[in-house]
Structures are given as C-alpha cells and as structure tokens.
Motif scaffolding. Structure first.
Motif, PDB file in Angstrom:
ATOM      1  N   ASP A  82       0.816  -1.213   0.000  1.00  0.00           N
ATOM      2  CA  ASP A  82       0.000   0.000   0.000  1.00  0.00           C
ATOM      3  C   ASP A  82       0.850   1.263   0.000  1.00  0.00           C
ATOM      4  OD1 ASP A  82      -2.352  -1.457  -0.005  1.00  0.00           O
ATOM      5  OD2 ASP A  82      -2.593  -1.397   2.185  1.00  0.00           O
ATOM      6  N   VAL A  83       2.159   1.108   0.140  1.00  0.00           N
ATOM      7  CA  VAL A  83       3.066   2.264   0.160  1.00  0.00           C
ATOM      8  C   VAL A  83       4.031   2.118  -1.012  1.00  0.00           C
ATOM      9  CG1 VAL A  83       4.800   3.522   1.505  1.00  0.00           C
ATOM     10  CG2 VAL A  83       2.839   2.476   2.667  1.00  0.00           C
ATOM     11  N   ALA A  84       3.771   2.853  -2.072  1.00  0.00           N
ATOM     12  CA  ALA A  84       4.524   2.705  -3.322  1.00  0.00           C
ATOM     13  C   ALA A  84       6.012   2.995  -3.156  1.00  0.00           C
ATOM     14  CB  ALA A  84       3.929   3.618  -4.396  1.00  0.00           C
ATOM     15  N   ALA A  85       6.356   3.756  -2.141  1.00  0.00           N
ATOM     16  CA  ALA A  85       7.765   4.121  -1.947  1.00  0.00           C
ATOM     17  C   ALA A  85       8.655   2.894  -1.759  1.00  0.00           C
ATOM     18  CB  ALA A  85       7.901   5.062  -0.751  1.00  0.00           C
ATOM     19  N   HIS A  86       8.095   1.790  -1.242  1.00  0.00           N
ATOM     20  CA  HIS A  86       8.904   0.571  -1.093  1.00  0.00           C
ATOM     21  C   HIS A  86       9.455   0.129  -2.453  1.00  0.00           C
ATOM     22  CE1 HIS A  86       8.253  -0.720   3.126  1.00  0.00           C
ATOM     23  NE2 HIS A  86       7.127  -0.040   3.016  1.00  0.00           N
ATOM     24  N   LEU A  87       8.588   0.129  -3.444  1.00  0.00           N
ATOM     25  CA  LEU A  87       9.011  -0.335  -4.774  1.00  0.00           C
ATOM     26  C   LEU A  87       9.937   0.663  -5.455  1.00  0.00           C
ATOM     27  CD1 LEU A  87       5.582  -1.765  -5.989  1.00  0.00           C
ATOM     28  CD2 LEU A  87       7.641  -3.063  -5.422  1.00  0.00           C
ATOM     29  N   GLU A  88       9.668   1.958  -5.289  1.00  0.00           N
ATOM     30  CA  GLU A  88      10.520   2.947  -5.941  1.00  0.00           C
ATOM     31  C   GLU A  88      11.926   2.926  -5.349  1.00  0.00           C
ATOM     32  OE1 GLU A  88      10.600   7.642  -7.287  1.00  0.00           O
ATOM     33  OE2 GLU A  88       8.884   6.862  -6.162  1.00  0.00           O
ATOM     34  N   LEU A  89      12.009   2.886  -4.033  1.00  0.00           N
ATOM     35  CA  LEU A  89      13.342   2.862  -3.429  1.00  0.00           C
ATOM     36  C   LEU A  89      14.051   1.551  -3.729  1.00  0.00           C
ATOM     37  CD1 LEU A  89      15.409   4.396  -1.807  1.00  0.00           C
ATOM     38  CD2 LEU A  89      14.428   3.435   0.292  1.00  0.00           C
ATOM     39  N   HIS A  90      13.293   0.461  -3.851  1.00  0.00           N
ATOM     40  CA  HIS A  90      13.886  -0.822  -4.233  1.00  0.00           C
ATOM     41  C   HIS A  90      14.680  -0.659  -5.523  1.00  0.00           C
ATOM     42  CE1 HIS A  90      13.099  -5.242  -5.675  1.00  0.00           C
ATOM     43  NE2 HIS A  90      14.357  -5.049  -5.344  1.00  0.00           N
ATOM     44  N   TYR A  91      14.075  -0.050  -6.539  1.00  0.00           N
ATOM     45  CA  TYR A  91      14.788   0.113  -7.813  1.00  0.00           C
ATOM     46  C   TYR A  91      15.985   1.053  -7.663  1.00  0.00           C
ATOM     47  CZ  TYR A  91      16.158   1.291 -12.467  1.00  0.00           C
ATOM     48  OH  TYR A  91      16.912   1.494 -13.590  1.00  0.00           O
ATOM     49  N   LEU A  92      15.803   2.147  -6.950  1.00  0.00           N
ATOM     50  CA  LEU A  92      16.910   3.087  -6.805  1.00  0.00           C
ATOM     51  C   LEU A  92      18.105   2.429  -6.110  1.00  0.00           C
ATOM     52  CD1 LEU A  92      14.991   6.359  -5.817  1.00  0.00           C
ATOM     53  CD2 LEU A  92      15.742   5.611  -8.084  1.00  0.00           C
ATOM     54  N   LEU A  93      17.822   1.555  -5.146  1.00  0.00           N
ATOM     55  CA  LEU A  93      18.915   0.863  -4.470  1.00  0.00           C
ATOM     56  C   LEU A  93      19.550  -0.206  -5.353  1.00  0.00           C
ATOM     57  CD1 LEU A  93      17.492   0.450  -0.842  1.00  0.00           C
ATOM     58  CD2 LEU A  93      19.284   2.015  -1.617  1.00  0.00           C
ATOM     59  N   GLU A  94      18.768  -0.802  -6.252  1.00  0.00           N
ATOM     60  CA  GLU A  94      19.359  -1.758  -7.191  1.00  0.00           C
ATOM     61  C   GLU A  94      20.436  -1.086  -8.036  1.00  0.00           C
ATOM     62  OE1 GLU A  94      16.199  -3.465  -9.479  1.00  0.00           O
ATOM     63  OE2 GLU A  94      15.955  -5.148  -8.088  1.00  0.00           O
ATOM     64  N   CYS A  95      20.307   0.208  -8.212  1.00  0.00           N
ATOM     65  CA  CYS A  95      21.273   0.940  -9.031  1.00  0.00           C
ATOM     66  C   CYS A  95      22.619   1.129  -8.324  1.00  0.00           C
ATOM     67  CB  CYS A  95      20.705   2.301  -9.429  1.00  0.00           C
ATOM     68  SG  CYS A  95      19.256   2.173 -10.521  1.00  0.00           S
ATOM     69  N   VAL A  96      22.691   0.750  -7.037  1.00  0.00           N
ATOM     70  CA  VAL A  96      23.987   0.789  -6.351  1.00  0.00           C
ATOM     71  C   VAL A  96      24.336  -0.591  -5.795  1.00  0.00           C
ATOM     72  CG1 VAL A  96      23.879   3.237  -5.761  1.00  0.00           C
ATOM     73  CG2 VAL A  96      22.897   1.554  -4.185  1.00  0.00           C
ATOM     74  N   THR A  97      23.651  -1.627  -6.283  1.00  0.00           N
ATOM     75  CA  THR A  97      23.889  -2.996  -5.831  1.00  0.00           C
ATOM     76  C   THR A  97      24.512  -3.805  -6.957  1.00  0.00           C
ATOM     77  OG1 THR A  97      21.887  -2.868  -4.468  1.00  0.00           O
ATOM     78  CG2 THR A  97      22.836  -5.060  -4.806  1.00  0.00           C
ATOM     79  N   SER A  98      25.529  -4.578  -6.659  1.00  0.00           N
ATOM     80  CA  SER A  98      26.129  -5.423  -7.686  1.00  0.00           C
ATOM     81  C   SER A  98      25.425  -6.772  -7.738  1.00  0.00           C
ATOM     82  CB  SER A  98      27.616  -5.645  -7.398  1.00  0.00           C
ATOM     83  OG  SER A  98      27.785  -6.509  -6.289  1.00  0.00           O
ATOM     84  N   TYR A  99      25.514  -7.427  -8.894  1.00  0.00           N
ATOM     85  CA  TYR A  99      24.929  -8.755  -9.048  1.00  0.00           C
ATOM     86  C   TYR A  99      25.554  -9.734  -8.049  1.00  0.00           C
ATOM     87  CZ  TYR A  99      24.115 -13.402 -10.959  1.00  0.00           C
ATOM     88  OH  TYR A  99      23.789 -14.736 -11.095  1.00  0.00           O
ATOM     89  N   GLY A 100      26.858  -9.625  -7.862  1.00  0.00           N
ATOM     90  CA  GLY A 100      27.546 -10.537  -6.957  1.00  0.00           C
ATOM     91  C   GLY A 100      27.025 -10.434  -5.537  1.00  0.00           C
ATOM     92  N   GLU A 101      26.734  -9.205  -5.091  1.00  0.00           N
ATOM     93  CA  GLU A 101      26.218  -9.024  -3.734  1.00  0.00           C
ATOM     94  C   GLU A 101      24.879  -9.731  -3.556  1.00  0.00           C
ATOM     95  OE1 GLU A 101      27.650  -4.753  -2.023  1.00  0.00           O
ATOM     96  OE2 GLU A 101      26.418  -4.698  -3.840  1.00  0.00           O
ATOM     97  N   ALA A 102      24.012  -9.572  -4.535  1.00  0.00           N
ATOM     98  CA  ALA A 102      22.696 -10.200  -4.436  1.00  0.00           C
ATOM     99  C   ALA A 102      22.803 -11.720  -4.546  1.00  0.00           C
ATOM    100  CB  ALA A 102      21.770  -9.650  -5.522  1.00  0.00           C
TER     101      ALA A 102
END
Length: 343
Positions: A82-102
């Motif tokens: 119900d809080v769209a900010a969860h999804l938006e911040l999820h993507y923004l944080l993916e932009c500083v996350t490496s594949y190896g970390e995940a």
C-alpha cells in the motif's frame, strides 16, 4: 530514541514460534521506542503463490498482530504494497547494488535459486534494504539467519551516502535477548514453521483449543521418563520445556524442576494448558475484529507511513540527479531523520 522495524510475511498462518520470537517482543517494546510493523506482502511474491491466499493471509496476519496487542497508536502498522515508496526505493537501491552481492545471499541459495527462479527471489534482499532505509531505522532486531541482509543494507546505505551525499540513516543489527527456539512438536529436530509440509507438530495461533491440546499431547518426547532439560540428548522434552518457559517467562531448566518424578504426561498437560491460556484470549480478540476494522487500521497506517517514506525517496531522487516525482510534504528534511515517533 532508536526506531525499530519488523516485517511479517504472509506466506502461511502464524504459529506459536512467530508469536514468541517475533510478535511478543514488538508488543512489549512498542511503548518504549518508535516501532514500525508491516505486512511484507511484496516478499510473498518471490515464489509461486495464490494471489487470493496472499491477500487473505495479509489481512489475517494484520488482524492477529492487532489481537496480540500491537497498538496502532504506538506502532506504525501497515501493508507494504500500500506504500509505493517501497518499490521505488527498491529500484533506486538496485542501481547501487552489484549482481555478486545479491547472488551470494544465503537464502537465495537455500531456496533453490537458479535459472528457473524468479528474479525477485534474487533481488528481494534489496527490497528488504528499502523497507529498512525508508523509515530511517537505526536498529533492526534479527536472528543469525537475517544478519547477512542487514549487513547488505548497511553496505548499500554507506555506498549511496559516499557517492551521492548524506541520504540514508545507516542501520545496525541488534540481537534481542535470546528467545526460545520453538521446534516442531512432531519433529523436534526442526524449527516450528508456518510453511512446514506437515502441520501435525505446528501450533497455529488460530488452532481451536482442542486441536492445540491434541497436538501437544501427541508431541514426540524421548526415551526415558525423567523430565530434564537436555536439548541435545532429549530435544523433544527440551522443546516442551522451552514452550512452557517462554509462555511463563521462566528458565526452562527451572521449569523442569517442577516436574521431578511426574513423567512426561504431566508436562504435556501443563504445556497444553499454558498454550491454550495464552492463545484463547488472542483468538477472542481476533474474532471480534471485522475485515473493515483491519482495513481501516492498515489504510491509516499506510497513509502515515507514506508521509515519511515519500520524504526518504525524494531525498534519494534528488541525490541521484532525478527531478520531478511526488511532491514532498511541507517541511521535508533534506537529510535523514534519525529520531522521533514514526509517521
């Protein structure tokens, strides 16, 4: 005063282990420090699921959280989706996350992560990081199985702050006083879980009293008749003592002393009585709630959660060089907020 957060995933009916290990600490601590409790329904989509069941379980979990004593006047309770900010911040944080970390997250491997897995199973630790960072959380109570995810959250927050300027509060993992590890009554070698293949040894919070008693009385014990607390040698008896100790706030070793010369039958009866005495009032309060009551609480919680979450996302957008987006409420801070009651 430090903020804390707890998420409850609607992947199955809540059981006694959830209550003792996760819910009760939130209930007891909500008056002492600002608390965020949310229904993590987005996390339930990482594997094959029934949409109607996820929706029903989300409402059931929310109702049980209210029935166990979570007070919306003190703890912020809402549904994640119900809080769209969860999804938006999820993507923004993916932009500083490496594949190896995940990819090296332990639970991705434990859940069979591979070529046929959903991408969300790989990236959900980043969503978890967004859940935490949205609310400027300082303390995240976790067990050892979640420690790696909090470390990832810290790494992402520090990396983002270093590259783009102070934006996020960097959280730390905290380890609450050790709670009893409630095991499956039928298989005391494994944890009691809401998604266990067999429910014969799982005490669900909404099980009727006669079902609860039957499950306890059929609990696997051990060879011998003496009631002693020896988790390695006698895990079945130790589990019953852990349950009784947890529900009466006593050390299980001291509890064992109450049953010297009495045998396992008396212990099982005492455990069944304690479980029923704990859960019957919760069940009564749950039955008194209507779907409208629950949805009203969740809607109000989502509205208040969005006020703070949108400010956090706006900080991140600005730091990254993005413009536009939702207007932040008047007085939005330009730097992380690290104290005060969650809004």
């Amino acid at each position: 005063m430090s903020r804390r957060i707890s998420g409850f995933k609607p992947t199955g009916p809540l059981q006694l282990g959830n209550y003792v290990g996760a819910i009760r600490p939130v209930v007891r601590g909500q008056h002492e420090q600002p608390t965020v409790a949310f229904i993590a329904d987005l996390h339930a989509l990482t594997v094959q699921h029934d949409p109607a069941l996820v929706q029903a379980l989300s409402r059931e979990v929310a109702g049980l959280l209210l029935a166990t004593g979570i007070d919306p006047g003190h703890a912020l309770l809402y549904r994640q989706s119900d809080v769209a900010a969860h999804l938006e911040l999820h993507y923004l944080l993916e932009c500083v996350t490496s594949y190896g970390e995940a990819h090296r997250m332990i639970q991705f491997k434990e859940k069979g992560g591979g070529g046929g897995s959903r991408l969300s199973l790989l990236t959900y630790p980043v969503l978890m990081a967004a859940d935490i960072l949205l609310h400027d959380i300082e303390e995240v109570p976790v067990g050892n199985d979640q420690r790696q995810h909090v470390e990832l959250t810290r790494d992402l927050a520090e990396r983002f702050n270093e590259r783009y300027g102070p934006t996020f509060t960097v959280p730390r993992a905290v380890h609450p006083a050790v709670a009893a590890r409630i095991a499956d009554l039928a298989e005391p070698g494994r944890k009691m879980g809401k998604t266990n293949a067999s429910t014969a040894g799982v005490l669900f919070l909404l099980d009727p009293p006669d079902v609860l008693r039957r499950k306890v009385m059929r609990a696997v014990t051990d060879t011998g008749t003496e009631v002693v607390y020896e988790p390695q040698q006698r895990p079945g008896v130790a589990n019953l003592l852990d349950i009784l100790g947890a529900l009466t706030d006593r050390d299980p070793r001291a509890v064992a002393g109450d049953f010297q010369g009495m045998g396992y039958g008396r212990l099982k009866t005492a455990v069944a009585d304690a479980v029923i005495a704990t859960l019957e009032p919760i069940q009564g309060r749950y039955r008194a709630l209507t779907d409208e009551d629950i949805e009203t609480v969740l809607a109000d919680g989502a509205e208040r959660a969005a006020e703070h979450a949108d400010r956090t996302v706006r900080r991140a957008r600005i730091a990254l060089g993005l413009t536009g987006g939702r207007r932040a409420p008047a007085g939005s801070p330009a730097t992380p907020v690290t104290a005060g009651r969650p809004r």
